[in-house]
Enzyme design. Structure first.
Site, PDB file in Angstrom:
ATOM      1  N   LYS A 153      -2.740  -1.242  -3.987  1.00 18.00           N
ATOM      2  CA  LYS A 153      -3.735  -1.868  -3.103  1.00 18.00           C
ATOM      3  C   LYS A 153      -4.298  -0.810  -2.153  1.00 18.00           C
ATOM      4  O   LYS A 153      -3.561   0.073  -1.668  1.00 18.00           O
ATOM      5  CB  LYS A 153      -3.048  -2.980  -2.313  1.00 18.00           C
ATOM      6  N   SER A 156      -5.080 -11.556   0.141  1.00 19.25           N
ATOM      7  CA  SER A 156      -5.974 -10.427   0.175  1.00 19.25           C
ATOM      8  C   SER A 156      -5.711  -9.395  -0.927  1.00 19.25           C
ATOM      9  O   SER A 156      -6.534  -8.487  -1.106  1.00 19.25           O
ATOM     10  CB  SER A 156      -5.888  -9.735   1.539  1.00 19.25           C
ATOM     11  N   SER A 211      -0.427 -12.935   1.167  1.00 20.37           N
ATOM     12  CA  SER A 211      -1.426 -12.209   0.383  1.00 20.37           C
ATOM     13  C   SER A 211      -0.977 -11.657  -0.950  1.00 20.37           C
ATOM     14  O   SER A 211      -1.780 -11.030  -1.647  1.00 20.37           O
ATOM     15  CB  SER A 211      -1.989 -11.045   1.204  1.00 20.37           C
TER      16      SER A 211
END
Lengths: 100, 491
Positions: B77, B152, B176
């Site tokens: 990420k 997210s 997330s």
């Protein structure tokens, strides 16, 4: 409905050092009002005898270490992300603006 | 090769069935061909990855020892720093920021021979539940590209669901990783707070953040956690005592006869189809000898309120550093020092980030701090007690992860409605306890099959117990489906 005024939005702008666009202000004011209403439910919870949670894992304390430098980032590498620099320093507008 | 597990890839490298370069090139090719359909990635590190792969192959050729994750590609990420690579956090503010150091997790992964191949898309500064708040572009759910993958960590979830990489790392502050894992049919773990180092993870909510893996099967997750869940001297909140066991050795141990707590009253408002899936999961556990126990978790209803006070407060502090002085972006219109701060932030941050910074600033400000921030911190203490009490009656708690399957892009416009995505996930972040999404079923919606998962929670530091219960479920009901669009070779 929670009370949240334009004045309070200005105070927040000052605290957060942000300047919001005119077009955003109304929506943000409404959103903050809605959020404050939403989180008001916490007031129902009886927390009279409770301490504020300071660390989620009980019994943890921040570990100490020797006062020795490690993990240096060389100046040139650091300055690669600087928006403006001169002479190896970060360049910024004048901090003190009054005439001496 | 796209269907191989990370474990199989690593074993193949050790057995010289395939080379690291072959594996790396294969997934890079897959990314080139398929990622335009999901838009899961922000940076592909082709040169860097191939260089590492070739170096690994050299080591193998010279019979040097290689690591436990040798040759395993991994997507990271874009809020975790990899030296020399962009770390944008999905934000315009950091679109040109190049990390000057490696996050601890990157060092740990690379030490064991893993090869980071790409940085994935995310909601800006990890604030969001659909990846629609990325400042660059949305990511699409590989199971139905008109839907979100969740957020997210949507990019990391989509990349693994589309089999562009066997595993990925995301991060959690309020769900997330578990929510996208449910939406994408993956395992997604939020470890005990402090078990994975936050050094090099761009901070959002420091008392909540944890780096969290996505995998398609349990063994891959366990192997990955063994490597990344380590004490770290650079993270003062990292658990400093090393584990004296490996998850790999522990995860197959039996849980028959143990108690599984279920907060049944939280199921009342669930969609009946979703509730039925969850009840079928409980039936499976019961038939395998686990004892179900009704429990009460009264503080869950305060979870979102607490989270949106505490995490935004922490975010307002953590994001104060993005002020136009150091981190690449400075408004060209700024003439005074104040304007450097004010205009850079206005130009660099998206609307959701602004909303959260303002709310966080408010709840910490003079006159409001006691009513909001301190109050929420006390309710947090109560929630921790709530879980402690529940874990006196059971060894693990089961709950749904999400209330629905993946929703359509653009269908959730009201930010507060978006926040409600986290209704079942924030509790674990608030209490610091480990929680795992386990993929369990496919639900039919408008003619498309969409995955959904369920979640298990365990006491702090008992992450291995989650793996043990997950192992029981996987043995009885492994989730092996994958999205048809990506179930083919790249041409």
């Amino acid at each position: 409905m929670a009370d949240f005024t334009e004045e309070e939005l200005e105070t927040l702008e000052q605290l957060a050092r942000i300047r919001l666009k005119k077009a955003e202000r109304e929506e943000l004011t409404q959103h903050l009002k809605n959020m404050l209403d939403y989180v008001a439910t916490l007031q129902e919870c009886d927390t009279e005898k409770l301490e504020a949670c300071s660390h989620v894992i009980a019994g943890t304390t921040a570990p100490l270490r020797e006062d020795v430098v490690h993990d240096k980032i060389p100046r040139e590498e650091f300055l690669e992300n600087a928006p403006a620099h001169a002479g190896g320093l970060l360049k910024v507008p004048p901090v003190i603006q009054d005439e001496l | 090769m796209y269907k191989l597990s990370a474990t199989e890839i690593i074993e193949g490298i050790h057995a010289k069935k395939h080379s690291a370069e072959e594996v790396c090139s294969y997934f890079l090719q897959r990314i080139k061909h398929f990622d335009p359909q999901v838009q899961s990635l922000l940076t592909v590190m082709e040169e860097r990855a191939l260089k590492q792969a070739r170096a690994l192959d050299q080591k193998i050729a010279s019979n040097e020892p290689i690591g436990r994750l040798a040759g395993m590609p991994i997507v990271i990420k874009d809020n975790m720093q990899i030296k020399g690579e962009k770390t944008t956090c999905g934000s315009q503010f950091l679109k040109n920021y190049i990390a000057p150091f490696d996050a601890t997790v990157i060092k740990l992964l690379e030490k064991e021979g893993a090869i980071p191949i790409a940085k994935s898309n995310m909601d800006e500064f990890a604030m969001g539940s659909s990846t629609e708040y990325s400042a660059f572009f949305p990511t699409y759910n590989p199971w139905d590209t008109t839907r979100t993958p969740g957020g997210s960590s949507g990019g990391s979830a989509a990349a693994v669901a589309a089999m562009l990489s066997p595993v990925s790392l995301g991060s959690e502050t309020g769900g997330s990783v578990r929510q996208p894992a449910s939406y994408c049919g993956l395992y997604g773990l939020k470890p005990t707070y402090g078990s994975v180092s936050r050094w090099g993870l761009v901070a959002f909510g420091s008392s909540f953040d944890q780096i969290s893996p996505f995998t398609r099967n349990l063994e891959d997750l366990v192997r990955l956690q063994d490597v990344i869940a380590q004490p770290c001297k650079r993270d003062a909140t990292s658990l400093q005592t090393p584990r004296d066991y490996s998850f790999l050795d522990e995860y197959k141990k039996p849980v028959k006869g143990m108690r599984m707590g279920v907060p049944y009253d939280l199921l009342e408002d669930l969609d009946p189809t979703v509730r039925d899936v969850f009840l079928s999961v409980l039936k499976t556990y019961e038939s395998e000898g686990v004892i179900l126990e009704a429990i009460s978790l009264d503080t869950i209803k305060y979870g979102l309120g607490m989270y949106y006070i505490l995490a935004t407060a922490e975010a307002s502090t953590n994001l104060a550093r993005f002020d136009g002085i150091r981190y690449t972006t400075r408004s060209e219109k700024a003439e005074t020092l104040e304007e450097v701060y004010e205009l850079s932030k206005d130009e660099g941050f998206g609307p959701e980030v602004k909303r959260r910074i303002l709310l966080g600033t408010y709840v910490l400000s003079s006159g409001y701090k006691e009513a909001y921030y301190q109050k929420a911190q006390k309710v947090r203490t109560k929630m921790i007690q709530d879980f402690d009490n529940a874990f006196n009656q059971c060894q693990v708690i089961a709950m749904p992860t999400t209330t629905t399957t993946a929703f359509r892009l653009g269908s959730v416009q009201d930010p507060i409605k978006m926040y409600q995505q986290d209704v079942f996930t924030t509790a674990a972040n608030l209490a610091g306890i480990p929680a795992l999404n386990i993929p369990c079923d496919l639900l039919s919606e408008d003619g498309t099959e969409l995955p959904i998962g369920f979640q298990l929670m365990a006491p702090q530091k008992e992450d291995r117990r989650l793996f043990q219960f997950a192992h029981l479920f996987e043995t009885a009901r492994a989730f092996t489906a994958c999205p048809t669009l990506f179930d083919q070779e790249a041409k």
